[in-house]
Write an enzyme that holds these catalytic residues in place. Structure first.
Site, PDB file in Angstrom:
ATOM      1  N   PHE A   1      32.545  44.910  45.431  1.00  0.00           N
ATOM      2  CA  PHE A   1      32.447  43.727  46.299  1.00  0.00           C
ATOM      3  C   PHE A   1      33.856  43.219  46.575  1.00  0.00           C
ATOM      4  CE2 PHE A   1      32.351  39.197  47.151  1.00  0.00           C
ATOM      5  CZ  PHE A   1      31.384  39.110  48.140  1.00  0.00           C
TER       6      PHE A   1
ATOM      7  N   ASP B   1      41.330  45.177  43.029  1.00  0.00           N
ATOM      8  CA  ASP B   1      40.823  43.845  43.329  1.00  0.00           C
ATOM      9  C   ASP B   1      40.515  43.150  42.001  1.00  0.00           C
ATOM     10  OD1 ASP B   1      39.387  41.599  43.983  1.00  0.00           O
ATOM     11  OD2 ASP B   1      38.204  42.570  45.554  1.00  0.00           O
TER      12      ASP B   1
ATOM     13  N   LYS C   1      39.877  33.448  43.012  1.00  0.00           N
ATOM     14  CA  LYS C   1      38.964  32.749  42.098  1.00  0.00           C
ATOM     15  C   LYS C   1      39.679  31.907  41.021  1.00  0.00           C
ATOM     16  CE  LYS C   1      34.639  34.967  42.976  1.00  0.00           C
ATOM     17  NZ  LYS C   1      34.554  36.267  43.642  1.00  0.00           N
TER      18      LYS C   1
HETATM   19  C1  LIG Z   1      34.591  36.765  44.994  1.00  0.00           C
HETATM   20  C2  LIG Z   1      35.253  38.048  45.228  1.00  0.00           C
HETATM   21  C3  LIG Z   1      35.873  38.344  46.458  1.00  0.00           C
HETATM   22  C4  LIG Z   1      35.813  37.404  47.637  1.00  0.00           C
HETATM   23  O1  LIG Z   1      36.434  36.185  47.370  1.00  0.00           O
HETATM   24  P1  LIG Z   1      36.158  34.928  48.335  1.00  0.00           P
HETATM   25  O2  LIG Z   1      37.101  33.877  47.807  1.00  0.00           O
HETATM   26  O3  LIG Z   1      34.736  34.566  48.196  1.00  0.00           O
HETATM   27  O4  LIG Z   1      36.518  35.355  49.703  1.00  0.00           O
HETATM   28  C5  LIG Z   1      36.518  39.553  46.581  1.00  0.00           C
HETATM   29  N1  LIG Z   1      36.573  40.433  45.557  1.00  0.00           N
HETATM   30  C6  LIG Z   1      36.009  40.174  44.355  1.00  0.00           C
HETATM   31  C7  LIG Z   1      36.138  41.162  43.257  1.00  0.00           C
HETATM   32  C8  LIG Z   1      35.318  38.983  44.156  1.00  0.00           C
HETATM   33  O5  LIG Z   1      34.724  38.749  42.980  1.00  0.00           O
END
Ligand SMILES: *Cc1c(COP(=O)(O)O)cnc(C)c1O
Length: 382
Positions: free
Chosen positions: A132, A217, A246
């Site tokens: 994701f 990521d 986050k």
């Molecule tokens: C939450 C998340 C995103 C997206 O972040 P947003 O601030 O909601 O755009 C991307 N990659 C990972 C691994 C995430 O947990």
């Protein structure tokens, strides 16, 4: 305003993109939340791995309010100290190259995708099943989930998906036409799935062999969540580029894309930008979060508290996976259990799917709160 009135406003005035729980929170402190009826909750979700040092941490509140009184915004045509200091610290603490500050996770991912394309014009991307990376069109194209992608086709072309458990397939998918391999070292949204060391090493080797960028990521698994500042430190594979968001802002919206020195100048003047990113209030907040999290004893405590959480859940007979304070367990009807935990036990968790409950407490959670939370889970299961 009563909850029913909020729900009426939601129905009338907001796009129906969220399935909200019937609770209005009005106050928070540490790992605790209070609703508008005065009920106290334990928060084992922390936004979604956002409220990294607990609700309303005094140092974060102080940093933000002091900066808000001095200066809130001038934009990126000028200098402000909090952003420069934050970028320098993020670089020094991770890959040693340069940083692009963004406003969110998806934006940090967009920066990484553009950087990789700049590195290898026209190149493709290899991503991993269950990953994701966000909801914008680029980040969504990197998120191989049929339900999320299908309604918005056609997506950005050039993305290839490989299985989460097949290092050989990953190696085969990377070629001299690959701009980057993008993956989460520990997949968060799909339910806390750490990728194997074989997968991470295969990605590293394939990228080295073909001159592609390895992008991690760490938006959910970074910022101390695993007991290392970055998950890749614990996994022993170093990326070329990483994305953070986050927990970085401790509740404030911020993201960052960070490179090694080798790719520090891949993006140049005019290649990318953002109106709000790196604003002084948010950057001052992120600096305050880093002050707390970037501490050996603090990170060691994350690991030991995570171990305690994992074994206590295991003692309930649950099948647990994860690392540090990033855990999930399997149950038959996860959404129903999450609802019971919230409404009956006053414990905030999240169901990432039909059979998975995810736990992401603030990193400042105490051993007593962990014991308390596991007790509530036990009670809800009985
Ligand atoms: C939450 C998340 C995103 C997206 O972040 P947003 O601030 O909601 O755009 C991307 N990659 C990972 C691994 C995430 O947990």
């Amino acid at each position: 305003m009563a909850l029913a009135e909020l729900q009426a406003l939601e129905g009338r005035a907001t796009m129906g993109t969220y399935a909200r729980n019937p609770v209005e929170f009005v106050r928070g402190e540490g790992a605790r939340l209070w609703d508008s009826d005065g009920n106290e909750y334990l928060d084992f979700l922390a936004g979604i791995s956002v409220v990294q040092i607990g609700h309303c941490h005094p140092a974060l509140v102080e940093a933000v309010t002091a900066q808000a009184r001095r200066l809130m915004h001038v934009g990126n045509l000028f200098y402000t100290e909090p952003a420069m200091r934050l970028a320098a610290r993020l670089s020094e603490l991770s890959l040693g190259g340069k940083v692009f500050l963004a406003n969110s996770g998806a934006e940090a991912v967009e920066c990484a995708l553009k950087l990789a394309r700049r590195h290898r014009p026209g190149g493709g991307f290899v991503v991993v099943e269950g990953g994701f990376h966000g909801r914008t069109m680029g980040a969504l194209s990197a998120t191989p989930q049929e339900a999320k992608q299908a309604p918005f086709a056609p997506l950005v072309p050039g993305f290839t998906t490989v299985s989460r458990e097949d290092p050989g397939a990953l190696a085969t998918a990377v070629s001299d036409k690959t701009a980057a391999v993008l993956l989460e070292p520990i997949q968060g949204e799909s339910g806390i799935h750490p990728l194997s060391e074989e997968m991470l090493s295969a990605a590293r080797e394939a990228c080295d062999r073909h001159g592609a960028l390895l992008v991690f990521d760490e938006i959910q698994c970074g910022m101390g969540r695993t007991g290392d500042l970055w998950a890749w430190e614990g996994a022993g594979v170093r990326p070329d580029v990483m994305t953070v968001a986050k927990g970085l802002g401790g509740g404030l919206p911020i993201g960052a894309c960070i490179t090694t020195p080798e790719y520090a100048d891949t993006l140049g003047p005019g290649d990318h930008g953002s109106t709000f990113a790196g604003g002084p209030v948010i950057a001052a907040g992120a600096n305050a979060v880093l002050d707390v999290v970037d501490d050996e004893a603090f990170l060691a405590a994350v690991l030991s508290k995570g171990g305690a959480l994992s074994s206590a859940l295991g003692a309930l007979g649950l099948e647990v996976r994860g690392r540090g304070l990033m855990h999930a367990f399997r149950v038959a009807d996860a959404p129903a259990l999450a609802r019971r935990l919230l409404l009956d036990q006053r414990l905030v968790v999240n169901a990432t799917g039909p059979d998975t409950i995810r736990l992401l407490p603030p990193l400042t959670v105490t051993p007593e709160e962990i014991e308390d939370a596991v007790g509530r889970i036990g009670a809800a299961l009985r």
